[in-house]
Motif scaffolding. Structure first.
Motif, PDB file in Angstrom:
ATOM      1  N   ARG A  53       0.823  -1.226   0.000  1.00 24.90           N
ATOM      2  CA  ARG A  53       0.000   0.000   0.000  1.00 24.90           C
ATOM      3  C   ARG A  53       0.849   1.265   0.000  1.00 24.90           C
ATOM      4  NH1 ARG A  53      -3.025  -3.057   3.834  1.00 24.90           N
ATOM      5  NH2 ARG A  53      -2.119  -1.831   5.535  1.00 24.90           N
ATOM      6  N   ALA A  54       2.142   1.130   0.286  1.00 19.31           N
ATOM      7  CA  ALA A  54       3.043   2.281   0.288  1.00 19.31           C
ATOM      8  C   ALA A  54       4.348   1.881  -0.386  1.00 19.31           C
ATOM      9  CB  ALA A  54       3.316   2.760   1.710  1.00 19.31           C
ATOM     10  N   GLY A  55       4.895   2.797  -1.145  1.00 20.27           N
ATOM     11  CA  GLY A  55       6.182   2.569  -1.790  1.00 20.27           C
ATOM     12  C   GLY A  55       7.299   3.230  -1.014  1.00 20.27           C
ATOM     13  N   GLU A  56       8.497   3.129  -1.532  1.00 21.54           N
ATOM     14  CA  GLU A  56       9.653   3.691  -0.829  1.00 21.54           C
ATOM     15  C   GLU A  56       9.594   5.204  -0.725  1.00 21.54           C
ATOM     16  OE1 GLU A  56      13.377   2.104  -2.152  1.00 21.54           O
ATOM     17  OE2 GLU A  56      12.604   0.061  -2.272  1.00 21.54           O
ATOM     18  N   ALA A  57       8.966   5.832  -1.698  1.00 21.29           N
ATOM     19  CA  ALA A  57       8.862   7.294  -1.654  1.00 21.29           C
ATOM     20  C   ALA A  57       8.083   7.761  -0.437  1.00 21.29           C
ATOM     21  CB  ALA A  57       8.213   7.817  -2.933  1.00 21.29           C
ATOM     22  N   GLN A  58       7.077   6.962  -0.031  1.00 19.22           N
ATOM     23  CA  GLN A  58       6.256   7.335   1.123  1.00 19.22           C
ATOM     24  C   GLN A  58       7.000   7.137   2.453  1.00 19.22           C
ATOM     25  OE1 GLN A  58       4.569   5.446  -1.539  1.00 19.22           O
ATOM     26  NE2 GLN A  58       4.235   7.564  -2.191  1.00 19.22           N
ATOM     27  N   LEU A  59       8.104   6.428   2.436  1.00 20.68           N
ATOM     28  CA  LEU A  59       8.869   6.189   3.663  1.00 20.68           C
ATOM     29  C   LEU A  59       9.832   7.332   3.983  1.00 20.68           C
ATOM     30  CD1 LEU A  59       9.905   2.445   3.118  1.00 20.68           C
ATOM     31  CD2 LEU A  59       7.914   3.313   4.358  1.00 20.68           C
ATOM     32  N   ALA A  60      10.127   8.158   3.008  1.00 21.82           N
ATOM     33  CA  ALA A  60      11.149   9.196   3.183  1.00 21.82           C
ATOM     34  C   ALA A  60      10.785  10.163   4.301  1.00 21.82           C
ATOM     35  CB  ALA A  60      11.352   9.957   1.873  1.00 21.82           C
ATOM     36  N   LEU A  61      11.749  10.462   5.144  1.00 23.17           N
ATOM     37  CA  LEU A  61      11.538  11.400   6.253  1.00 23.17           C
ATOM     38  C   LEU A  61      11.975  12.814   5.921  1.00 23.17           C
ATOM     39  CD1 LEU A  61      12.763   9.185   9.229  1.00 23.17           C
ATOM     40  CD2 LEU A  61      10.420   9.948   8.810  1.00 23.17           C
TER      41      LEU A  61
END
Length: 404
Positions: A53-61
């Protein structure tokens, strides 16, 4: 102070860098990270990222604009291998050294492993690369999955795996998962979430070993049973990353020993996040990693402890479509009162969940001692929990003021 080095490009490391700039440090800022990735959020790894449901881009802080604003030197993909406190130098695994005036230790923790977990199909879930490998393995068709450890990582991962259609069994050595955090009564209530989610929970039984030659084929339990497994996920806790400090004069004991202000006994050296044992305890929670840097940086820049942490511990976990939230400091002997919602009585028998106190529709529970609330727990009652947590913070603040 001309140079400050943050060792660990983690959540707490990033927050420390932000605080350094926010609190007026305008010198050289160096951020060292063992992983090649820019800082990312770990909680979604066992949830939205694992389920797709989430890709790596959504993990970026952080983003390029903030990164530029921090004006830091990022040394990513390189491990710190030593700290020469006398020479004010951080030693790197590639042979380089970083001369520095101040150090923020933010190296986090690593997943504990089992003997024999080098077999194919055996995973831990702590880093982005761990999550990538597990997600790839889960995408190869329906699998029989055994999760070892019923703590937050184990439960969240089990929840994600069953949502993807896999057959999941959770093995917990203790009589119930989360007893140290929640106490037996509320741990029993939350344990029923596994059964409600279609996951088999086996408790009170340890793991004797893993079976397989090249790839894992089963998990042998201490009671003699063997569970067939195509994938095994090991979620048995984490070990603070302090090996690089061996031989330094930094005091270590299950983490970096700090006072109540995150300061070590060494001048201009502080620690934050999962690696820091602050005031006698080490908290592996998102909120600790974001709250500690403000105090730690203030003390680092002051050269002594001028501020201490005054937060009330808080954590949350998303499992099987429910949100568990907890705040406060529970101790054995606290009484538990259901303030909202209700539990359906049942029983835990035979080392497996066959009933239990079931959180139908969610509940809010208050832990009490000597007439005052010490902690609050909720399942699917976010608004009442927020009010109760706010009141808990207010009461604790009043107690500190009174004690002072």
């Amino acid at each position: 102070m001309r140079t400050v080095t943050v060792v660990g490009a983690s959540l707490s490391g990033l927050y420390a860098a932000r605080e350094l700039r926010a609190q007026g440090f305008d010198g050289r800022l160096v951020i060292i990270g063992e992983e090649p990735h820019a800082p990312y959020d770990r909680p979604p790894l066992s949830k939205d990222f694992l389920t797709g449901r989430a890709g790596e881009a959504q993990l970026a802080l952080t983003d390029s604009e903030e990164t530029e604003g921090l004006d830091a030197e990022w040394l990513l993909g390189v491990r710190a291998r030593g700290l020469d406190a006398r020479g004010r130098t951080v030693l790197l695994g590639d042979g380089r050294t970083v001369a520095t005036d101040g150090v923020v230790i933010a190296t986090g923790a690593s997943a504990r492993r089992l003997p024999g977990d080098g077999l194919g199909g055996v995973h831990t879930l702590r880093t982005l690369d761990d999550a990538r490998r597990l997600r790839e393995d889960l995408g190869r068709g329906i699998r029989r999955i055994v999760v070892i450890g019923g703590g937050f990582i184990g439960a969240e991962t089990a929840s994600s795996c069953t949502a993807l259609g896999h057959s999941v069994t959770v093995v917990e050595a203790a009589t119930l998962p989360l007893v140290p955090q929640l106490g037996a009564e509320m741990a029993a209530a939350c344990a029923t979430l596994h059964r409600r989610g279609g996951v088999e929970l086996i408790t009170g039984t340890g793991v004797a070993g893993l079976r397989g030659t090249v790839a894992v084929t089963g998990v042998e339990l201490s009671d003699g049973r063997t569970l067939p497994a195509d994938i095994v996920i090991v979620g048995i806790g984490a070990t603070p990353n302090t090996a690089w400090l061996a031989g330094s004069t930094v005091a270590l004991h299950d983490g970096v020993l700090c006072d109540d202000g995150c300061a070590t006994a060494l001048p201009q050296v502080v620690a934050v996040g999962d690696v820091a044992r602050v005031g006698g305890s080490r908290a592996e929670h998102w909120t600790s990693a974001t709250e500690q840097p403000r105090v730690a940086v203030a003390n680092l820049l002051a050269g002594r402890t001028t501020r201490t942490l005054r937060s009330v511990p808080y954590f949350w976990s998303d499992q099987y479509g429910s949100r568990i939230q907890f705040a406060g400091r529970r101790r054995d002997g606290d009484t538990v009162r259901i303030a909202e919602g209700q539990l359906t009585d049942g029983a835990l028998t035979g080392g497996e969940t066959t009933g239990g106190a079931q959180p139908d529709g969610g509940f809010l529970a208050l832990y009490e001692r000597e007439g005052r609330t010490t902690a609050v727990l909720s399942v699917d009652r976010p608004r009442p929990f927020t009010r109760a947590r706010r009141e808990l913070v207010r009461e604790e603040g009043q107690m500190r003021t009174g004690a002072a």
